[in-house]
Design a protein around this motif. Structure first.
Motif, PDB file in Angstrom:
ATOM      1  N   MET A  75      13.955  65.161 -39.280  1.00  0.00           N
ATOM      2  CA  MET A  75      13.909  63.686 -39.984  1.00  0.00           C
ATOM      3  C   MET A  75      15.278  63.344 -39.616  1.00  0.00           C
ATOM      4  O   MET A  75      15.882  62.036 -39.551  1.00  0.00           O
ATOM      5  CB  MET A  75      13.619  63.749 -41.371  1.00  0.00           C
ATOM      6  CG  MET A  75      13.600  62.306 -42.080  1.00  0.00           C
ATOM      7  SD  MET A  75      13.036  62.803 -43.813  1.00  0.00           S
ATOM      8  CE  MET A  75      14.499  63.698 -44.411  1.00  0.00           C
ATOM      9  N   VAL A 133      16.069  60.429 -37.177  1.00  0.00           N
ATOM     10  CA  VAL A 133      15.560  59.175 -37.129  1.00  0.00           C
ATOM     11  C   VAL A 133      16.871  58.185 -37.306  1.00  0.00           C
ATOM     12  O   VAL A 133      17.804  58.438 -37.817  1.00  0.00           O
ATOM     13  CB  VAL A 133      14.679  59.072 -38.356  1.00  0.00           C
ATOM     14  CG1 VAL A 133      14.474  57.499 -38.668  1.00  0.00           C
ATOM     15  CG2 VAL A 133      13.472  59.721 -38.515  1.00  0.00           C
ATOM     16  N   ARG A 165      22.155  56.871 -39.418  1.00  0.00           N
ATOM     17  CA  ARG A 165      21.670  58.161 -39.020  1.00  0.00           C
ATOM     18  C   ARG A 165      21.973  58.771 -40.400  1.00  0.00           C
ATOM     19  O   ARG A 165      22.784  58.582 -41.036  1.00  0.00           O
ATOM     20  CB  ARG A 165      22.045  58.891 -37.996  1.00  0.00           C
ATOM     21  CG  ARG A 165      21.776  58.044 -36.531  1.00  0.00           C
ATOM     22  CD  ARG A 165      22.342  58.888 -35.473  1.00  0.00           C
ATOM     23  NE  ARG A 165      21.507  59.795 -35.127  1.00  0.00           N
ATOM     24  CZ  ARG A 165      21.484  60.526 -33.861  1.00  0.00           C
ATOM     25  NH1 ARG A 165      22.187  60.061 -33.037  1.00  0.00           N
ATOM     26  NH2 ARG A 165      20.782  61.424 -33.654  1.00  0.00           N
TER      27      ARG A 165
END
Length: 266
Positions: free
Chosen positions: A1, A4, A203
């Motif tokens: 994650m 992403v 980010r």
């Protein structure tokens, strides 16, 4: 994650005929409507600044293809032109207000064009727009004294809480300028996350107090906007901005150093 990358769109005025001070960073109502249609057509999922930061802080999954729609300063066209478009698509957004620029009891007269009043800010909040802080008088926060910095952050937060009944948890740095000292003060004042500019995708690894945004302006055409939200060619798109920013940063550091020397009597 953590890999992403999220486009955080930074808007200012939404106006048909803005003044010279706001023109370059404004968009027309028609352009804004078209850009929101692009998000809808491509299946992007707008979230607020608080939602993005909460997901990254807790490890909760973000929706598929997240994007943020943010507005700085508090121009009247956000209510007049942007809100109906956001409502049409069911899109949340975040508005960062400079409280001394909002028409009403705290107005310092510094607003660059026609600004929102507090009734309009409350209407935006009621429609699902997160209201965040953007300082009181919109100074370059990394250039002011510690006392002025604290005043700008605390006064802004207190006014928003007084007018809306809820305390803002997100902040955007005026002009995008911050420093370690500014970021620490923002955190200590109680804001949970803050946005810079940087003209890059956000980010998780940037940390909650230095999340990057991409600038949407009057010259942003449809194809360029599509590239921004897809995360393509961003470095090339903003190469000129980055060169100017780096050059101006050197000037600003020199100015601050001179002020510190003069204050110390050196």
């Amino acid at each position: 994650m953590s890999d992403v990358r999220v486009p955080i769109l930074m808007y200012h005025a939404v106006a048909t005929d803005p003044n010279d001070a706001t023109r370059a960073l404004s968009v027309t109502p028609e352009a804004f409507a078209g850009q929101m249609a692009v998000l809808a057509d491509r299946g992007l999922s707008p979230v607020t600044t608080a939602e993005l930061a909460a997901c990254w802080r807790s490890g909760r999954a973000l929706p598929e293809r997240p994007v943020l729609i943010t507005f700085d300063d508090g121009y009247e066209g956000v209510h007049r032109h942007a809100l109906p478009v956001l409502a049409k698509h069911g899109f949340p957004a975040t508005l960062f207000v400079s409280t001394g620029w909002i028409r009403g009891p705290y107005d310092t007269g510094g607003g660059l064009d026609t600004m929102l009043d507090w009734d309009q800010v409350r209407a935006l909040a009621a429609a699902g727009v997160e209201i965040g802080g953007h300082s009181h008088s919109h100074p370059q926060l990394d250039q002011v004294s510690d006392a002025t910095l604290r005043f700008e952050l605390i006064h802004c937060k207190e006014i928003v809480a007084d007018q809306l009944g809820t305390t803002p948890v997100s902040f955007a740095y005026p002009y995008g300028y911050s420093s370690r000292r500014v970021r620490q003060a923002v955190r200590e004042t109680g804001y949970a996350q803050a946005l810079a500019v940087g003209n890059g995708l956000a980010r998780r690894t940037q940390g909650p107090y230095a999340l990057r945004r991409v600038t949407v302006r009057r010259s942003t055409g449809t194809e360029e906007f599509e590239r921004l939200v897809e995360g393509r060619a961003i470095a090339r798109t903003f190469a000129g901005d980055r060169a100017l920013t780096k050059g101006y940063a050197v000037v600003r550091r020199a100015r601050r150093a001179r002020r510190l020397v003069s204050r110390s009597g050196g």
